[in-house]
Design an enzyme around this catalytic site. Sequence first.
Site, PDB file in Angstrom:
ATOM      1  CE  LYS A 111      -4.462  -1.313   1.918  1.00  0.00           C
ATOM      2  NZ  LYS A 111      -5.495  -0.933   2.888  1.00  0.00           N
ATOM      3  CE  LYS A 194      -7.041  -7.702  -1.871  1.00  0.00           C
ATOM      4  NZ  LYS A 194      -7.573  -7.596  -0.537  1.00  0.00           N
ATOM      5  CE  LYS A 197     -13.876  -2.958   0.581  1.00  0.00           C
ATOM      6  NZ  LYS A 197     -12.887  -2.664   1.603  1.00  0.00           N
TER       7      LYS A 197
HETATM    8  P1  AMP Z   1     -11.037  -5.313   2.401  1.00  0.00           P
HETATM    9  O1  AMP Z   1     -11.696  -5.146   1.081  1.00  0.00           O
HETATM   10  O2  AMP Z   1      -9.553  -5.344   2.260  1.00  0.00           O
HETATM   11  O3  AMP Z   1     -11.529  -4.380   3.470  1.00  0.00           O
HETATM   12  O4  AMP Z   1     -11.436  -6.764   2.885  1.00  0.00           O
HETATM   13  C1  AMP Z   1     -12.584  -7.110   3.631  1.00  0.00           C
HETATM   14  C2  AMP Z   1     -12.619  -8.616   3.774  1.00  0.00           C
HETATM   15  O5  AMP Z   1     -12.804  -9.239   2.492  1.00  0.00           O
HETATM   16  C3  AMP Z   1     -11.317  -9.206   4.324  1.00  0.00           C
HETATM   17  O6  AMP Z   1     -11.636 -10.306   5.133  1.00  0.00           O
HETATM   18  C4  AMP Z   1     -10.592  -9.633   3.100  1.00  0.00           C
HETATM   19  O7  AMP Z   1      -9.644 -10.646   3.363  1.00  0.00           O
HETATM   20  C5  AMP Z   1     -11.725 -10.125   2.215  1.00  0.00           C
HETATM   21  N1  AMP Z   1     -11.380 -10.010   0.798  1.00  0.00           N
HETATM   22  C6  AMP Z   1     -11.105  -8.871   0.129  1.00  0.00           C
HETATM   23  N2  AMP Z   1     -10.835  -9.114  -1.158  1.00  0.00           N
HETATM   24  C7  AMP Z   1     -10.946 -10.459  -1.319  1.00  0.00           C
HETATM   25  C8  AMP Z   1     -10.775 -11.340  -2.426  1.00  0.00           C
HETATM   26  N3  AMP Z   1     -10.458 -10.902  -3.630  1.00  0.00           N
HETATM   27  N4  AMP Z   1     -10.963 -12.680  -2.213  1.00  0.00           N
HETATM   28  C9  AMP Z   1     -11.298 -13.140  -0.996  1.00  0.00           C
HETATM   29  N5  AMP Z   1     -11.470 -12.363   0.092  1.00  0.00           N
HETATM   30  C10 AMP Z   1     -11.302 -11.045  -0.061  1.00  0.00           C
END
Ligand code: AMP
Length: 330
Positions: A111, A194, A197
Amino acid sequence: MKRVFSGVQPSGELTLGNYLGAIRNFVSFQHEAECFFCVVDLHAITVPQDPEDLYRRTLDIARLFIASGIDPDIATVFVQSHVSAHAELSWLLECNTYIGELRRMTQFKEKSEGRETVSAGLFTYPVLMAADILLYDTDEVPVGEDQKQHLELTRDLAQRINQRFGPVFKVPEPYIPPKDSGGRIMSLTDPTKKMAKSGDDRSSIALLDSPSVIAKKIKGAVTDSGREVRYDVEEKPAISNLMVIYSLCSGDSLETIADRYGASGYGKFKADLADVVISTLEPIQKRYQELTEPGVIEEILAQGAQRAERTAQVVLNRFREKLGLVPRRS
Ligand code: AMP
Ligand code: TRP
Protein backbone atom coordinates in the site's frame (compact mmCIF):
# COMPACT_ATOMS: atom_id res chain seq x y z
CA MET A 1 -20.40 -19.35 23.31
CA LYS A 2 -17.60 -18.75 20.84
CA ARG A 3 -16.90 -15.11 19.85
CA VAL A 4 -16.31 -14.05 16.27
CA PHE A 5 -15.09 -10.64 15.08
CA SER A 6 -14.44 -9.30 11.61
CA GLY A 7 -14.15 -5.96 9.88
CA VAL A 8 -14.45 -4.48 6.42
CA GLN A 9 -13.05 -1.11 5.36
CA PRO A 10 -15.27 1.52 3.73
CA SER A 11 -12.51 2.28 1.26
CA GLY A 12 -14.38 1.44 -1.95
CA GLU A 13 -17.41 -0.36 -3.30
CA LEU A 14 -17.76 -3.89 -1.85
CA THR A 15 -16.93 -6.58 -4.37
CA LEU A 16 -17.89 -10.14 -5.07
CA GLY A 17 -14.44 -11.01 -3.60
CA ASN A 18 -15.45 -9.45 -0.28
CA TYR A 19 -18.74 -11.30 -0.36
CA LEU A 20 -17.42 -14.74 -1.30
CA GLY A 21 -14.23 -14.46 0.77
CA ALA A 22 -15.62 -12.89 3.90
CA ILE A 23 -19.22 -11.71 4.26
CA ARG A 24 -20.81 -14.99 3.19
CA ASN A 25 -18.96 -16.65 6.05
CA PHE A 26 -20.04 -13.95 8.49
CA VAL A 27 -23.62 -14.92 7.74
CA SER A 28 -23.07 -18.57 8.57
CA PHE A 29 -21.11 -17.79 11.74
CA GLN A 30 -23.92 -15.78 13.30
CA HIS A 31 -25.89 -18.88 14.21
CA GLU A 32 -23.05 -20.65 15.96
CA ALA A 33 -21.17 -17.82 17.67
CA GLU A 34 -21.59 -14.41 19.28
CA CYS A 35 -20.62 -12.19 16.36
CA PHE A 36 -19.31 -8.65 16.00
CA PHE A 37 -19.14 -7.24 12.47
CA CYS A 38 -17.54 -3.86 12.17
CA VAL A 39 -17.23 -1.23 9.46
CA VAL A 40 -13.65 -0.17 10.09
CA ASP A 41 -13.72 3.51 9.12
CA LEU A 42 -10.58 4.34 11.11
CA HIS A 43 -8.66 1.89 8.94
CA ALA A 44 -9.95 3.51 5.76
CA ILE A 45 -8.50 6.92 6.68
CA THR A 46 -4.94 5.56 6.75
CA VAL A 47 -4.95 6.61 3.08
CA PRO A 48 -6.62 9.81 1.82
CA GLN A 49 -10.42 9.57 1.52
CA ASP A 50 -12.97 11.95 0.10
CA PRO A 51 -15.13 12.75 3.18
CA GLU A 52 -18.44 12.44 1.32
CA ASP A 53 -17.46 9.09 -0.16
CA LEU A 54 -16.29 7.82 3.21
CA TYR A 55 -19.59 8.81 4.82
CA ARG A 56 -21.69 7.15 2.12
CA ARG A 57 -19.59 4.00 1.95
CA THR A 58 -19.61 3.50 5.71
CA LEU A 59 -23.41 3.38 5.73
CA ASP A 60 -23.46 1.34 2.50
CA ILE A 61 -21.24 -1.38 3.89
CA ALA A 62 -23.40 -1.68 6.98
CA ARG A 63 -26.46 -1.94 4.70
CA LEU A 64 -24.75 -4.58 2.58
CA PHE A 65 -23.81 -6.62 5.67
CA ILE A 66 -27.48 -6.79 6.56
CA ALA A 67 -28.68 -7.20 2.98
CA SER A 68 -26.30 -10.17 2.68
CA GLY A 69 -28.07 -11.91 5.53
CA ILE A 70 -26.49 -10.70 8.77
CA ASP A 71 -29.30 -10.29 11.27
CA PRO A 72 -28.64 -7.24 13.49
CA ASP A 73 -30.80 -8.76 16.23
CA ILE A 74 -28.42 -11.71 16.42
CA ALA A 75 -25.05 -10.25 15.44
CA THR A 76 -23.66 -6.89 16.54
CA VAL A 77 -23.12 -4.61 13.53
CA PHE A 78 -21.37 -1.33 14.27
CA VAL A 79 -18.96 1.36 13.10
CA GLN A 80 -15.43 1.25 14.52
CA SER A 81 -15.13 4.98 15.27
CA HIS A 82 -18.35 4.86 17.34
CA VAL A 83 -16.53 2.80 19.98
CA SER A 84 -13.56 4.85 21.12
CA ALA A 85 -12.02 1.88 22.94
CA HIS A 86 -10.62 0.74 19.55
CA ALA A 87 -8.40 3.80 19.16
CA GLU A 88 -7.48 3.71 22.82
CA LEU A 89 -6.44 0.07 22.89
CA SER A 90 -4.55 0.60 19.66
CA TRP A 91 -2.26 3.08 21.43
CA LEU A 92 -1.70 0.75 24.36
CA LEU A 93 -0.81 -2.06 21.94
CA GLU A 94 1.47 0.18 19.87
CA CYS A 95 3.59 0.67 22.95
CA ASN A 96 4.12 -3.12 22.96
CA THR A 97 4.75 -3.47 19.21
CA TYR A 98 8.16 -3.33 17.54
CA ILE A 99 8.82 -1.17 14.50
CA GLY A 100 10.66 -4.13 12.96
CA GLU A 101 7.60 -6.36 12.99
CA LEU A 102 5.45 -3.68 11.37
CA ARG A 103 8.07 -3.17 8.65
CA ARG A 104 7.66 -6.80 7.67
CA MET A 105 3.93 -6.46 6.91
CA THR A 106 3.47 -7.11 3.21
CA GLN A 107 0.23 -5.13 3.00
CA PHE A 108 2.08 -2.05 4.25
CA LYS A 109 4.76 -2.56 1.64
CA GLU A 110 2.14 -2.91 -1.10
CA LYS A 111 0.00 0.00 0.00
CA SER A 112 2.90 2.39 0.57
CA GLU A 113 4.62 1.61 -2.71
CA GLY A 114 4.57 4.46 -5.20
CA ARG A 115 3.01 6.95 -2.75
CA GLU A 116 4.80 10.23 -2.33
CA THR A 117 3.87 10.41 1.34
CA VAL A 118 2.83 7.60 3.66
CA SER A 119 0.91 8.27 6.87
CA ALA A 120 2.08 6.92 10.22
CA GLY A 121 -1.42 5.44 10.48
CA LEU A 122 -0.82 3.22 7.44
CA PHE A 123 2.25 1.88 9.20
CA THR A 124 0.49 1.16 12.50
CA TYR A 125 -2.69 -0.07 10.76
CA PRO A 126 -2.15 -3.72 11.82
CA VAL A 127 -2.03 -2.67 15.48
CA LEU A 128 -5.44 -1.05 15.21
CA MET A 129 -6.66 -4.27 13.63
CA ALA A 130 -5.22 -6.24 16.55
CA ALA A 131 -7.07 -3.88 18.90
CA ASP A 132 -10.35 -4.52 17.05
CA ILE A 133 -9.97 -8.25 17.53
CA LEU A 134 -8.54 -8.39 21.06
CA LEU A 135 -11.16 -6.01 22.50
CA TYR A 136 -13.87 -8.66 22.15
CA ASP A 137 -12.05 -11.71 23.57
CA THR A 138 -12.39 -13.05 20.05
CA ASP A 139 -11.98 -16.78 19.37
CA GLU A 140 -12.20 -16.71 15.58
CA VAL A 141 -11.68 -14.13 12.85
CA PRO A 142 -13.16 -14.90 9.41
CA VAL A 143 -11.04 -13.11 6.79
CA GLY A 144 -9.64 -13.57 3.32
CA GLU A 145 -6.15 -14.94 2.84
CA ASP A 146 -4.59 -11.49 2.47
CA GLN A 147 -5.15 -10.87 6.20
CA LYS A 148 -3.24 -13.89 7.46
CA GLN A 149 -0.10 -11.96 8.36
CA HIS A 150 -2.10 -9.38 10.32
CA LEU A 151 -3.71 -12.19 12.29
CA GLU A 152 -0.30 -13.61 13.11
CA LEU A 153 0.79 -10.22 14.42
CA THR A 154 -2.40 -10.02 16.51
CA ARG A 155 -1.61 -13.40 18.05
CA ASP A 156 2.01 -12.41 18.72
CA LEU A 157 0.91 -9.22 20.47
CA ALA A 158 -1.65 -11.04 22.60
CA GLN A 159 0.89 -13.67 23.63
CA ARG A 160 3.60 -11.10 24.34
CA ILE A 161 1.31 -9.02 26.52
CA ASN A 162 -0.04 -12.06 28.36
CA GLN A 163 3.54 -13.03 29.11
CA ARG A 164 4.56 -9.56 30.28
CA PHE A 165 1.54 -8.66 32.35
CA GLY A 166 -0.23 -11.93 33.11
CA PRO A 167 -3.37 -13.08 31.30
CA VAL A 168 -5.08 -10.17 29.55
CA PHE A 169 -6.10 -11.23 26.05
CA LYS A 170 -7.61 -14.26 24.40
CA VAL A 171 -5.36 -15.45 21.56
CA PRO A 172 -7.56 -15.53 18.42
CA GLU A 173 -7.52 -17.97 15.49
CA PRO A 174 -7.97 -16.93 11.86
CA TYR A 175 -10.70 -18.60 9.83
CA ILE A 176 -9.50 -18.47 6.22
CA PRO A 177 -11.42 -20.35 3.54
CA PRO A 178 -9.19 -22.33 1.17
CA LYS A 179 -8.45 -20.69 -2.19
CA ASP A 180 -10.88 -22.97 -4.03
CA SER A 181 -13.68 -21.91 -1.73
CA GLY A 182 -13.33 -18.14 -1.76
CA GLY A 183 -10.22 -17.33 0.28
CA ARG A 184 -8.81 -15.45 -2.66
CA ILE A 185 -11.04 -14.39 -5.53
CA MET A 186 -8.87 -13.01 -8.31
CA SER A 187 -9.28 -10.02 -10.61
CA LEU A 188 -11.27 -10.57 -13.81
CA THR A 189 -8.62 -8.82 -15.86
CA ASP A 190 -5.49 -10.24 -14.20
CA PRO A 191 -5.77 -13.61 -12.43
CA THR A 192 -2.44 -13.06 -10.65
CA LYS A 193 -3.95 -10.19 -8.61
CA LYS A 194 -6.75 -10.36 -6.08
CA MET A 195 -10.10 -8.80 -6.88
CA ALA A 196 -9.83 -5.51 -5.01
CA LYS A 197 -12.24 -2.71 -4.14
CA SER A 198 -10.09 0.00 -5.60
CA GLY A 199 -9.09 -2.00 -8.66
CA ASP A 200 -9.82 -0.82 -12.18
CA ASP A 201 -13.49 -0.98 -12.89
CA ARG A 202 -13.56 -3.97 -15.22
CA SER A 203 -11.45 -6.10 -12.89
CA SER A 204 -14.01 -6.52 -10.14
CA ILE A 205 -17.74 -6.98 -9.74
CA ALA A 206 -19.28 -4.62 -7.21
CA LEU A 207 -22.13 -6.03 -5.11
CA LEU A 208 -24.33 -3.21 -6.36
CA ASP A 209 -23.47 -3.57 -10.07
CA SER A 210 -26.55 -3.84 -12.30
CA PRO A 211 -27.23 -7.12 -14.13
CA SER A 212 -26.14 -5.64 -17.46
CA VAL A 213 -22.84 -4.37 -16.02
CA ILE A 214 -22.19 -7.77 -14.41
CA ALA A 215 -22.86 -9.56 -17.70
CA LYS A 216 -20.55 -7.18 -19.56
CA LYS A 217 -17.71 -7.58 -17.06
CA ILE A 218 -17.92 -11.37 -17.11
CA LYS A 219 -18.05 -11.43 -20.89
CA GLY A 220 -14.92 -9.29 -20.96
CA ALA A 221 -13.04 -11.31 -18.31
CA VAL A 222 -9.69 -12.64 -19.50
CA THR A 223 -9.46 -16.37 -20.18
CA ASP A 224 -6.56 -18.77 -20.69
CA SER A 225 -5.31 -20.38 -23.87
CA GLY A 226 -7.25 -23.41 -25.11
CA ARG A 227 -11.01 -23.72 -24.75
CA GLU A 228 -11.49 -26.42 -22.14
CA VAL A 229 -13.22 -25.48 -18.87
CA ARG A 230 -11.03 -27.20 -16.30
CA TYR A 231 -9.86 -26.38 -12.75
CA ASP A 232 -6.09 -26.00 -12.91
CA VAL A 233 -4.67 -23.03 -11.03
CA GLU A 234 -1.23 -23.32 -12.63
CA GLU A 235 -2.24 -23.71 -16.26
CA LYS A 236 -5.65 -22.10 -16.25
CA PRO A 237 -5.63 -19.43 -13.53
CA ALA A 238 -8.32 -17.26 -15.15
CA ILE A 239 -10.81 -20.06 -15.84
CA SER A 240 -10.12 -21.62 -12.43
CA ASN A 241 -11.02 -18.33 -10.77
CA LEU A 242 -14.27 -18.08 -12.76
CA MET A 243 -15.06 -21.68 -11.82
CA VAL A 244 -14.59 -20.90 -8.11
CA ILE A 245 -16.99 -17.96 -8.46
CA TYR A 246 -19.50 -20.18 -10.27
CA SER A 247 -19.17 -22.90 -7.67
CA LEU A 248 -19.63 -20.59 -4.67
CA CYS A 249 -22.60 -18.77 -6.20
CA SER A 250 -24.41 -21.90 -7.41
CA GLY A 251 -23.41 -24.49 -4.82
CA ASP A 252 -22.22 -26.83 -7.63
CA SER A 253 -18.86 -28.51 -7.11
CA LEU A 254 -15.88 -27.74 -9.34
CA GLU A 255 -16.11 -31.27 -10.78
CA THR A 256 -19.76 -30.82 -11.71
CA ILE A 257 -18.93 -27.56 -13.46
CA ALA A 258 -16.00 -29.13 -15.33
CA ASP A 259 -18.25 -32.00 -16.42
CA ARG A 260 -20.97 -29.65 -17.58
CA TYR A 261 -18.83 -27.14 -19.49
CA GLY A 262 -15.58 -28.99 -20.10
CA ALA A 263 -16.19 -29.42 -23.80
CA SER A 264 -18.64 -26.61 -24.53
CA GLY A 265 -16.06 -23.83 -24.61
CA TYR A 266 -15.64 -20.60 -22.67
CA GLY A 267 -18.51 -18.65 -24.25
CA LYS A 268 -21.37 -20.78 -22.92
CA PHE A 269 -19.67 -21.08 -19.52
CA LYS A 270 -19.28 -17.32 -19.19
CA ALA A 271 -22.88 -16.64 -20.24
CA ASP A 272 -24.18 -19.05 -17.58
CA LEU A 273 -21.74 -17.70 -15.00
CA ALA A 274 -23.18 -14.21 -15.54
CA ASP A 275 -26.69 -15.57 -14.82
CA VAL A 276 -25.50 -17.34 -11.69
CA VAL A 277 -23.77 -14.23 -10.32
CA ILE A 278 -26.73 -12.00 -11.17
CA SER A 279 -29.16 -14.27 -9.34
CA THR A 280 -26.85 -14.44 -6.31
CA LEU A 281 -26.69 -10.66 -6.07
CA GLU A 282 -30.30 -9.88 -6.95
CA PRO A 283 -31.83 -10.59 -3.51
CA ILE A 284 -28.96 -8.75 -1.80
CA GLN A 285 -29.53 -5.69 -3.98
CA LYS A 286 -33.24 -5.79 -3.31
CA ARG A 287 -32.78 -5.88 0.49
CA TYR A 288 -30.15 -3.16 0.21
CA GLN A 289 -32.72 -0.86 -1.42
CA GLU A 290 -35.09 -1.37 1.50
CA LEU A 291 -32.37 -0.28 3.91
CA THR A 292 -31.77 3.05 2.17
CA GLU A 293 -34.79 4.61 3.91
CA PRO A 294 -33.46 7.49 6.05
CA GLY A 295 -32.64 6.60 9.64
CA VAL A 296 -33.01 2.82 9.35
CA ILE A 297 -29.35 1.84 9.18
CA GLU A 298 -28.37 4.65 11.57
CA GLU A 299 -30.63 3.18 14.25
CA ILE A 300 -29.21 -0.32 13.77
CA LEU A 301 -25.67 1.07 14.07
CA ALA A 302 -26.51 3.05 17.21
CA GLN A 303 -27.72 -0.09 18.94
CA GLY A 304 -24.74 -2.06 17.67
CA ALA A 305 -22.29 0.50 19.05
CA GLN A 306 -23.96 0.36 22.44
CA ARG A 307 -23.67 -3.42 22.59
CA ALA A 308 -20.08 -3.43 21.32
CA GLU A 309 -19.03 -0.78 23.80
CA ARG A 310 -20.18 -2.78 26.79
CA THR A 311 -17.92 -5.70 25.89
CA ALA A 312 -15.01 -3.58 24.71
CA GLN A 313 -14.88 -1.51 27.87
CA VAL A 314 -14.48 -4.57 30.09
CA VAL A 315 -11.47 -5.82 28.13
CA LEU A 316 -9.91 -2.36 27.85
CA ASN A 317 -10.17 -1.86 31.60
CA ARG A 318 -8.61 -5.24 32.21
CA PHE A 319 -5.51 -4.18 30.27
CA ARG A 320 -5.43 -0.67 31.72
CA GLU A 321 -5.34 -2.15 35.19
CA LYS A 322 -2.52 -4.59 34.31
CA LEU A 323 -0.51 -1.71 32.87
CA GLY A 324 -0.79 0.28 36.08
CA LEU A 325 -2.88 3.10 34.62
CA VAL A 326 -4.82 4.78 37.42
CA PRO A 327 -8.58 4.45 36.86
CA ARG A 328 -10.59 7.67 36.69
CA ARG A 329 -12.90 8.06 39.69
CA SER A 330 -16.52 8.34 38.61
P1 AMP B 1 -11.04 -5.31 2.40
O1 AMP B 1 -11.70 -5.15 1.08
O2 AMP B 1 -9.55 -5.34 2.26
O3 AMP B 1 -11.53 -4.38 3.47
O4 AMP B 1 -11.44 -6.76 2.89
C1 AMP B 1 -12.58 -7.11 3.63
C2 AMP B 1 -12.62 -8.62 3.77
O5 AMP B 1 -12.80 -9.24 2.49
C3 AMP B 1 -11.32 -9.21 4.32
O6 AMP B 1 -11.64 -10.31 5.13
C4 AMP B 1 -10.59 -9.63 3.10
O7 AMP B 1 -9.64 -10.65 3.36
C5 AMP B 1 -11.72 -10.13 2.22
N1 AMP B 1 -11.38 -10.01 0.80
C6 AMP B 1 -11.11 -8.87 0.13
N2 AMP B 1 -10.83 -9.11 -1.16
C7 AMP B 1 -10.95 -10.46 -1.32
C8 AMP B 1 -10.77 -11.34 -2.43
N3 AMP B 1 -10.46 -10.90 -3.63
N4 AMP B 1 -10.96 -12.68 -2.21
C9 AMP B 1 -11.30 -13.14 -1.00
N5 AMP B 1 -11.47 -12.36 0.09
C10 AMP B 1 -11.30 -11.04 -0.06
N1 TRP C 1 -7.55 -5.19 7.58
C1 TRP C 1 -8.78 -5.78 7.16
C2 TRP C 1 -8.86 -5.73 5.63
O1 TRP C 1 -8.25 -4.92 4.99
C3 TRP C 1 -9.98 -5.10 7.75
C4 TRP C 1 -10.01 -5.24 9.22
C5 TRP C 1 -9.76 -4.26 10.13
C6 TRP C 1 -10.30 -6.41 9.97
N2 TRP C 1 -9.92 -4.74 11.41
C7 TRP C 1 -10.24 -6.06 11.33
C8 TRP C 1 -10.61 -7.72 9.60
C9 TRP C 1 -10.45 -6.99 12.35
C10 TRP C 1 -10.82 -8.65 10.61
C11 TRP C 1 -10.75 -8.29 11.97
O2 TRP C 1 -9.57 -6.49 5.07
